[in-house]
Write an enzyme that holds these catalytic residues in place. Sequence first.
Site, PDB file in Angstrom:
ATOM      1  N   ASP A 179       0.942  -1.101   0.226  1.00  0.00           N
ATOM      2  CA  ASP A 179       0.010  -0.100   0.112  1.00  0.00           C
ATOM      3  C   ASP A 179       0.955   1.155  -0.026  1.00  0.00           C
ATOM      4  O   ASP A 179       1.475   1.757   1.170  1.00  0.00           O
ATOM      5  CB  ASP A 179      -1.079   0.000   1.076  1.00  0.00           C
ATOM      6  CG  ASP A 179      -1.898   1.105   1.471  1.00  0.00           C
ATOM      7  OD1 ASP A 179      -1.711   2.032   0.307  1.00  0.00           O
ATOM      8  OD2 ASP A 179      -2.652   1.248   2.126  1.00  0.00           O
TER       9      ASP A 179
ATOM     10  N   TYR B  84      -5.699  16.768  -7.020  1.00  0.00           N
ATOM     11  CA  TYR B  84      -5.335  15.758  -7.892  1.00  0.00           C
ATOM     12  C   TYR B  84      -4.193  16.596  -8.549  1.00  0.00           C
ATOM     13  O   TYR B  84      -2.991  16.037  -8.886  1.00  0.00           O
ATOM     14  CB  TYR B  84      -6.328  15.110  -9.015  1.00  0.00           C
ATOM     15  CG  TYR B  84      -5.849  14.444  -9.966  1.00  0.00           C
ATOM     16  CD1 TYR B  84      -5.531  13.082  -9.477  1.00  0.00           C
ATOM     17  CD2 TYR B  84      -5.620  14.736 -11.053  1.00  0.00           C
ATOM     18  CE1 TYR B  84      -4.819  12.063 -10.622  1.00  0.00           C
ATOM     19  CE2 TYR B  84      -5.239  13.823 -11.895  1.00  0.00           C
ATOM     20  CZ  TYR B  84      -4.760  12.537 -11.819  1.00  0.00           C
ATOM     21  OH  TYR B  84      -4.280  11.804 -12.686  1.00  0.00           O
TER      22      TYR B  84
HETATM   23  P1  NAD Z   1      -5.907   2.797 -12.890  1.00  0.00           P
HETATM   24  O1  NAD Z   1      -6.916   3.051 -11.732  1.00  0.00           O
HETATM   25  O2  NAD Z   1      -6.167   1.833 -14.070  1.00  0.00           O
HETATM   26  O3  NAD Z   1      -4.321   2.357 -12.244  1.00  0.00           O
HETATM   27  C1  NAD Z   1      -4.062   2.741 -11.206  1.00  0.00           C
HETATM   28  C2  NAD Z   1      -3.057   1.665 -10.293  1.00  0.00           C
HETATM   29  O4  NAD Z   1      -2.741   2.097  -9.035  1.00  0.00           O
HETATM   30  C3  NAD Z   1      -4.103   0.741  -9.895  1.00  0.00           C
HETATM   31  O5  NAD Z   1      -3.537  -0.834 -10.141  1.00  0.00           O
HETATM   32  C4  NAD Z   1      -4.299   0.667  -8.447  1.00  0.00           C
HETATM   33  O6  NAD Z   1      -4.699  -0.556  -7.877  1.00  0.00           O
HETATM   34  C5  NAD Z   1      -2.861   1.265  -8.166  1.00  0.00           C
HETATM   35  N1  NAD Z   1      -3.088   2.005  -6.922  1.00  0.00           N
HETATM   36  C6  NAD Z   1      -3.838   2.729  -6.334  1.00  0.00           C
HETATM   37  N2  NAD Z   1      -3.815   3.123  -5.045  1.00  0.00           N
HETATM   38  C7  NAD Z   1      -2.581   2.356  -4.562  1.00  0.00           C
HETATM   39  C8  NAD Z   1      -1.912   2.239  -3.542  1.00  0.00           C
HETATM   40  N3  NAD Z   1      -2.248   2.902  -2.197  1.00  0.00           N
HETATM   41  N4  NAD Z   1      -0.860   1.506  -3.369  1.00  0.00           N
HETATM   42  C9  NAD Z   1      -0.494   0.817  -4.609  1.00  0.00           C
HETATM   43  N5  NAD Z   1      -1.093   0.892  -5.595  1.00  0.00           N
HETATM   44  C10 NAD Z   1      -2.133   1.758  -5.660  1.00  0.00           C
HETATM   45  O7  NAD Z   1      -5.727   4.347 -13.294  1.00  0.00           O
HETATM   46  P2  NAD Z   1      -4.662   4.858 -14.752  1.00  0.00           P
HETATM   47  O8  NAD Z   1      -5.640   5.643 -15.295  1.00  0.00           O
HETATM   48  O9  NAD Z   1      -4.006   3.649 -15.408  1.00  0.00           O
HETATM   49  O10 NAD Z   1      -3.701   5.591 -13.951  1.00  0.00           O
HETATM   50  C11 NAD Z   1      -2.085   5.395 -13.639  1.00  0.00           C
HETATM   51  C12 NAD Z   1      -1.434   6.686 -13.701  1.00  0.00           C
HETATM   52  O11 NAD Z   1      -1.882   7.784 -14.602  1.00  0.00           O
HETATM   53  C13 NAD Z   1      -2.044   7.424 -12.427  1.00  0.00           C
HETATM   54  O12 NAD Z   1      -0.916   8.172 -11.745  1.00  0.00           O
HETATM   55  C14 NAD Z   1      -2.698   8.640 -13.043  1.00  0.00           C
HETATM   56  O13 NAD Z   1      -3.100   9.877 -12.095  1.00  0.00           O
HETATM   57  C15 NAD Z   1      -2.167   8.972 -14.265  1.00  0.00           C
HETATM   58  N6  NAD Z   1      -3.111   9.558 -15.249  1.00  0.00           N
HETATM   59  C16 NAD Z   1      -4.104   8.750 -15.942  1.00  0.00           C
HETATM   60  C17 NAD Z   1      -4.822   9.681 -16.743  1.00  0.00           C
HETATM   61  C18 NAD Z   1      -6.070   8.898 -17.319  1.00  0.00           C
HETATM   62  O14 NAD Z   1      -6.770   9.653 -18.118  1.00  0.00           O
HETATM   63  N7  NAD Z   1      -6.336   7.654 -17.285  1.00  0.00           N
HETATM   64  C19 NAD Z   1      -4.547  10.940 -17.147  1.00  0.00           C
HETATM   65  C20 NAD Z   1      -3.437  11.427 -16.510  1.00  0.00           C
HETATM   66  C21 NAD Z   1      -2.807  10.950 -15.580  1.00  0.00           C
END
Ligand code: NAD
Length: 253
Positions: A41, A149
């Site tokens: 975590d 965020y």
């Molecule tokens: P996602 O929810 O598919 O993946 C995020 C992952 O982080 C998940 O596997 C989740 O279990 C893990 N996670 C969350 N809390 C956690 C914790 N406490 N400890 C360990 N792991 C943890 O989301 P995503 O869209 O693939 O996002 C990935 C990254 O990209 C993030 O940092 C997000 O902010 C960034 N991002 C996403 C977008 C978008 O449009 N999807 C845009 C800009 C930035």
Amino acid sequence: MGTYVITGGVSGIGKAIAQQLRSEGHSILTIDIQEADIVADLSSPEGRASAVLAIREMTASGLQGLVACAGIGSHVPNNRLITKVNYFGSVDLVEGLREHLAEHKSAVLMISSNSAPMKTNPTFVESLLNNDGDQACALADEMQGQPVYSGTKQAVTIWMRRNAAAYAAQGIRMNAIGPGYTQTPLSAAVEDDPTYGDAIKQFIASIPVGRPGQPEDMAKAASFLLGEHAGFICGAMLFVDGGHDAMLRPEKF
Ligand code: NAD
């Protein structure tokens, strides 16, 4: 071929980066709160310390790169958790591994966001950069989810740029990508959010290249920045957002 460690590597963008690097012949270790090679975590200091220990042990013979991708979106109704996972879950992990990364001359990639330049509370960002988690969390309690965020992503990006030269001096090449709207479980949840959903849909419709991002778009950029073709790229924030940042902030680069 080397070993890469990817936080958040079991879903969305992190999973796509893992698949891309695997397809190039690399070995991958995922870190996530569930179903990962290393379950930790990253919102807590104990979780981050256990992840650092496990990474050191499991990559003792080599670590080509680390991708700090785990994050949670503004739809999660817990501003302290967004703060802890998105900022400290990335920066503390990299800092905790600094000597190990230096030993192996690893590349580091932070997954920021194209929301990083957006308006937020500058005191919140500064408290993160000062490593003052208590003040940051107290400020986050008084803010809306979206500025929390984007504030965490702004702080991650500034931290990367402030530290890129010192890390480079130790042989660690550090960069970031700023994904635009990318279709993943996280963005699906944000799109369904009753407060921001409509604004997000308009945002998607305004993406210059005419489509939302896919995790694979981020994975290809990540592979490039982590690999040898990017050997002279250091301290860069690469927007991978279909032209949104250029459209919204043409004079800033
Ligand atoms: P996602 O929810 O598919 O993946 C995020 C992952 O982080 C998940 O596997 C989740 O279990 C893990 N996670 C969350 N809390 C956690 C914790 N406490 N400890 C360990 N792991 C943890 O989301 P995503 O869209 O693939 O996002 C990935 C990254 O990209 C993030 O940092 C997000 O902010 C960034 N991002 C996403 C977008 C978008 O449009 N999807 C845009 C800009 C930035």
